[in-house]
Each structure stands twice: as C-alpha cells, then as structure tokens.
Design a protein around this motif. Sequence first.
Motif, PDB file in Angstrom:
ATOM      1  N   VAL A 194       0.811  -1.161   0.013  1.00 35.28           N
ATOM      2  CA  VAL A 194       0.164  -0.057  -0.009  1.00 35.28           C
ATOM      3  C   VAL A 194       0.888   1.281   0.095  1.00 35.28           C
ATOM      4  O   VAL A 194       0.708   2.250  -0.750  1.00 35.28           O
ATOM      5  CB  VAL A 194      -1.020   0.252   1.326  1.00 35.28           C
ATOM      6  CG1 VAL A 194      -1.618   1.287   1.367  1.00 35.28           C
ATOM      7  CG2 VAL A 194      -1.980  -1.317   1.092  1.00 35.28           C
ATOM      8  N   VAL A 195       1.931   1.198   0.528  1.00 39.76           N
ATOM      9  CA  VAL A 195       2.754   2.365   0.892  1.00 39.76           C
ATOM     10  C   VAL A 195       3.672   2.520  -0.694  1.00 39.76           C
ATOM     11  O   VAL A 195       3.471   3.935  -1.170  1.00 39.76           O
ATOM     12  CB  VAL A 195       3.968   2.030   1.832  1.00 39.76           C
ATOM     13  CG1 VAL A 195       5.094   3.181   1.686  1.00 39.76           C
ATOM     14  CG2 VAL A 195       3.720   2.189   3.241  1.00 39.76           C
ATOM     15  N   ALA A 196       3.686   1.647  -1.201  1.00 38.48           N
ATOM     16  CA  ALA A 196       4.449   1.701  -2.490  1.00 38.48           C
ATOM     17  C   ALA A 196       3.364   2.174  -3.696  1.00 38.48           C
ATOM     18  O   ALA A 196       3.714   3.173  -4.400  1.00 38.48           O
ATOM     19  CB  ALA A 196       5.176   0.447  -3.053  1.00 38.48           C
ATOM     20  N   LEU A 197       2.441   1.725  -3.510  1.00 35.74           N
ATOM     21  CA  LEU A 197       1.174   2.212  -4.499  1.00 35.74           C
ATOM     22  C   LEU A 197       0.827   3.927  -4.061  1.00 35.74           C
ATOM     23  O   LEU A 197       0.748   4.563  -5.245  1.00 35.74           O
ATOM     24  CB  LEU A 197      -0.357   1.182  -4.384  1.00 35.74           C
ATOM     25  CG  LEU A 197       0.064  -0.133  -4.931  1.00 35.74           C
ATOM     26  CD1 LEU A 197      -1.111  -0.873  -4.804  1.00 35.74           C
ATOM     27  CD2 LEU A 197       0.427   0.114  -6.628  1.00 35.74           C
ATOM     28  N   SER A 198       0.891   4.093  -2.963  1.00 35.90           N
ATOM     29  CA  SER A 198       0.497   5.677  -2.652  1.00 35.90           C
ATOM     30  C   SER A 198       1.492   6.282  -3.235  1.00 35.90           C
ATOM     31  O   SER A 198       1.182   7.406  -3.780  1.00 35.90           O
ATOM     32  CB  SER A 198       0.517   5.422  -1.144  1.00 35.90           C
ATOM     33  OG  SER A 198      -0.857   4.502  -0.350  1.00 35.90           O
ATOM     34  N   GLY A 199       2.715   5.931  -3.018  1.00 30.67           N
ATOM     35  CA  GLY A 199       3.782   6.850  -3.524  1.00 30.67           C
ATOM     36  C   GLY A 199       3.622   6.819  -5.257  1.00 30.67           C
ATOM     37  O   GLY A 199       3.987   7.934  -5.742  1.00 30.67           O
TER      38      GLY A 199
END
Length: 438
Positions: free
Chosen positions: A33-38
């Motif tokens: 989720v962190v990677a997709l948010s970035g």
Amino acid sequence: MDNTGVTFDQVLTLFVLVAVVAALIWDKMRSDVVALSGAAVLLIAGVVRPIDVQSAFASPAIIALASLFVIAYALELSGLLDRAIEAAVKMCKRLGSAGIWLMLGAIGVASCFLNSTPIVVLGAPVVRDVATALKLPPKRYLMPLSYITVLTGCCTLIGTSTNLLVDDMARNAGQPRFGIFEITPVGLPIALAGAIYLFLFSGKLMRGSIADDSPVPDRRDVDVPNAQVGDPTLFAEQRVFQPAKAAIAFAVFVGTVAVAAAGIAPIAASAFAGAVLLILLRVITADEAYGGLRPQILILIAGMVVIGLAMEQSGLAATATGALVGSMQEFGPLTALIVLYGVTMVLTELLSNATVAVLVTPIAVALAESLGVSPRPFLVAVMMAGSAAFATPFGYQTNVIVYQMGGYRYMDFVKVGLPLNLITFAVAIMAIPVFFPF
C-alpha cells in the motif's frame, strides 16, 4: 529537464521517496500500500505517465515472478516437495547432524531456482522437528537455513526477486539483459564462503542462545508480515503425493529453466509459457494458480518500479549520483564499487530487498556512466548486496520466519549475521571485477 538547477519533478520525487522509505521503516502500514501510494502521487503530479505505470505492472520481472510463483505452487500441490522432505527426514535420522547439514545444502540448491520464502516455510518445521528428534538444538540449524537460501538465491537470475528486478530496471536504463547463469561465477563463491562460515562458526557464536531452552512455536504460530511474504499457510498444508502431476510440474519447471538458460527465450516468456501449460494440462487449476500468485509481493515491486522510473526520468538518480559519489572519480571504479556495495548492504538491512533494488539500480548505472566504465559490475554488486541482509531478523522475509520459529534473540542475528555480511562483502568485491571487468 532543466539542467541548470533542481526541477519540481526532482523535488517531488525526492519527497515521495523519503516519505515511502520512512513509512516502510515505520512499518505501521502494509508495504504494498505504501509503494502504491507513492506511485499514485507521482502519477497525479505528472512526474510519470499512465503508460509508465502500465509498463511497471507489465514488466518482465513481474511476469517472471508471478509465473514462477505458479510453477512453485504446482510443485507444492502435487506433493512432490513433501516427498522430498520425507526423504530428507529419513536421511537425517540415519546420518545425524551431518544429515541436517546435507539437507540444508539440498534446500540451498532448490533455492537457486525457486523463491526462498515458500522453501523456508516448508523446510523450517522439518529442520526443527528432525533436530528435536535427534536431541539436537533447532536453533543451531534454523538461522543457517534462512541464510543459506538467501546466499544460494544469489547464484542465478531467478533465485531471488532482487536479481530479476535489478535486471528489469537495468533494461529500462538501456542495459542488456542478464543471462540466467551469468551471475553464477560471482554468486557461487559468495555462497560457498558463507556456507563454510556458517558450518564452522555459527554454532559457536550462538552458544549462549542455544543453551537457552526457549519454547519453539508450531509452524502455524509463525507470524510472517503479509505485506512482504503472502499467506504462509499456502505452503504449510500437507499434500497428497500425485505422481503424474508431480512429474509434469517438475518437467515443466526444468524446461522453463533450460529454455531461458539456452537463450531461446527470456525467463519471463519461458516461465509464463510454463505456468499456462500447467493450467492447460490440468496440473493446477486457474483458481489454484491465482491462489499461489502472492499479489502483495508483485504489487509492492510494481509500485517501487514506478518510483524508480520517476527517479530516472526526473534526473534525480543522476543528480544523486553526482552528489553522493562525485568524489569517487579521483579514486577510480573499484572504490566506487566498494562504496556502492556498502551503501546497498546497509539499506537492505532497513528496507525490503525489492525496494533497495529499485532505488539503487538507476544510481548504479548513472555512476558507472559518469566514470566511463561498464555498468555490469555495479549492477552485479546491487544484486548481491540487495539480498545480503543478515545482521537483523527483519532485513529479509526468511529471517522473520526462523526468528519467530526458533525463538532467537535479536542479537543472535547481529552476532552471526554481521560477520557474514563482511565475509560476503569481501568475496564479492574480489570476484566481481574478475568476472565483470570495468
């Protein structure tokens, strides 16, 4: 891009990168989720285009990994891996401690070609139970199990997602692809040196912890972060042996590797064809194939690829190279290689190997080009250092599994893993320039 100063795209990419790294270290949110948010922030701001995001999700590294996950799951469902484990148990009961070390070696060979996480989830309970049955301390063998699978994963292009991802990012930067066994001359001596060290010294370094009779949880009590590994229960269930399906799955796996090794087709193409063939031959159903995909890892990698593309396209990678290692030109490429390996190794202890591979690969290519030398040795250094996470229990997902199953202390990993980091570092720096000249 404006070459006279820092651009808005570079500032935003750097901000997103720092925020993503901080969130991954904080570890309160799923890493995918962190990677997709970035990636979403960079897409909305126009730093990357929709077609870049599309290419990240359809990258050869993602296709190869997803397909290899399906093939590995077909081998597991056929009961073949359980049969292999049963044979290993019989051998260990005959040979004692030497048998356990032979079993660790066999698991390491498998990890050259299959993802290490399901192998450790399958093998760790067996190593624990066999050691207990032989009245030997399981702690003596569980940590070496994790380390050996990581070391042998560095021996081939498909042994770890790190290698596939570095290869993919390097291709995006205009570099030729790596062959499936191209890195073996470097990975093999690193693995052998590491294995000898573990055999001779890991027991001595863990003597105090081994003497502590901590309770060892059952395999189903192992809590592995879903964001990095996927559902470990997929690989924990006992399977009925189905000889026909096992034979077909194994033949397809060998064929996949052989086709890629012979240069007939890239590993992404051969693995994809192999996975589809297993579905067509009804060795594994389509629903089972989806179940074995472990999308958390694939999405994490795709999201980080988008951030890596933003670093390259905005010029941030080139700027970072100039700022961080501009002084390396006076010392030459070998010193630059040592610095790059060291920085990558430290980052890998803090972040996931996929994250580090994506962040450092563009910098490695830009560094080599600024020095006027081949990027190949620098890319191999990122592959090796990107998996060399031995000094903490959280640097690599297999460490997490044995950390909890074995009831280790945090400092056990520091005592055994830090010297292993230094040994592999030294061997890599000696081997890389020999087989990949500047």
